[in-house]
Design an enzyme around this catalytic site. Sequence first.
Site, short mmCIF file in Angstrom:
data_model
loop_
_atom_site.label_atom_id
_atom_site.label_comp_id
_atom_site.label_asym_id
_atom_site.label_seq_id
_atom_site.Cartn_x
_atom_site.Cartn_y
_atom_site.Cartn_z
N LYS A 1 -44.84 -22.06 -40.69
CA LYS A 1 -43.55 -22.60 -40.98
C LYS A 1 -42.58 -21.45 -40.99
O LYS A 1 -41.48 -21.40 -40.54
CB LYS A 1 -43.67 -23.41 -42.27
CG LYS A 1 -44.20 -24.80 -42.03
CD LYS A 1 -44.51 -25.43 -43.20
CE LYS A 1 -45.19 -26.71 -42.78
NZ LYS A 1 -45.81 -27.36 -44.08
N GLN B 1 -45.56 -27.16 -50.45
CA GLN B 1 -46.73 -27.30 -49.60
C GLN B 1 -47.72 -27.96 -50.58
O GLN B 1 -48.03 -27.85 -51.72
CB GLN B 1 -47.33 -25.86 -49.12
CG GLN B 1 -48.44 -26.22 -48.14
CD GLN B 1 -48.06 -26.63 -46.96
OE1 GLN B 1 -47.06 -26.71 -46.29
NE2 GLN B 1 -49.06 -27.56 -46.08
N ASP C 1 -39.04 -32.21 -46.51
CA ASP C 1 -40.35 -33.29 -46.01
C ASP C 1 -39.96 -34.65 -46.00
O ASP C 1 -40.66 -35.37 -45.28
CB ASP C 1 -41.30 -33.08 -47.08
CG ASP C 1 -42.31 -31.85 -46.86
OD1 ASP C 1 -42.62 -31.86 -45.50
OD2 ASP C 1 -42.73 -31.39 -47.57
#
Length: 292
Positions: free
Chosen positions: A54, A98, A121
Amino acid sequence: MITMNIDGKLAAKILRDKLAIEVVELKSRYNIKPSLTVVIVGDDPASHVYVKNKVKQTQEIGMISNEIKLSEDTTQEYLLNQLEQLNNDDSVHGILVQLPLPKHIDESAVISAISPDKDVDGFHAMNSGRLFNGESGALVPCTPQGCVILVKQHLGNDLSGKHAVIIGRSNIVGKPVAMLLLQENCTVTIAHSRTKNLPEVCQQADILVAAVGIADFVKADWVKEGATVIDVGINRILTDEGKIKLVGDVDYHAVFDKCGAITPVPGGVGPMTIACLLKNTLAAAKRCAHQP
Ligand code: GUN
């Protein structure tokens, strides 16, 4: 019939190239450089690989990438405090924590603590609620967005009346991908571990999305001739030679001969997830410039 391999790597590259151009435009017109902060807690090796990818791809398209690495024994209070600081920092457009988090941290409390406007997200209840209600302005979870882009790449933009069967009901994939396909006027079935006659349910699918996390779970005789198969699984298995290999939730080689199109693992949905994360980060940054 010829089966298509749906190339997620290529589709992700095309999307990233498009985003890179928009990043340059945002900088030259509004002096805004999109920035993404990724927070990782603990030592899970797979999570560290995902985060590294990422960070790399964020930088490659000209965005600012920050990484906050916290130890396994980080308290929930400390993490929530970090998130509050990031929420209040105008130079941060996107925040991603995460998952999974260590067991002593309440995942839903952490997700709720991220500002919905920075929740790239798309897991915050404000964003999932907007998606559920079909409202505009939601930041939509990345993997489901990637799945729909790949389906449309093969079937075209009009998915009206297609029967989509999704195996899996997670908040990260199953539920949001169902909402997106419903918005596209598909007839949607969400199947899961308690579904009866799962093979027969899957046989109804024009679009079959597998998001269960079990290697080679979906068999050829579950798949309707010509169906579009999207494999969200990333499972690590040990080969006979003792090597670790990535496989999906679909028995790829057997299903390939039956379906119309299928995403490979790796190289299917995976690359699209990160590309869509960058798309959400750009959208969050554009909001700061009051750009649609
Ligand atoms: N872990 C596995 N998939 C994801 C994802 O899409 N977002 C976050 N934050 N963590 C994950």
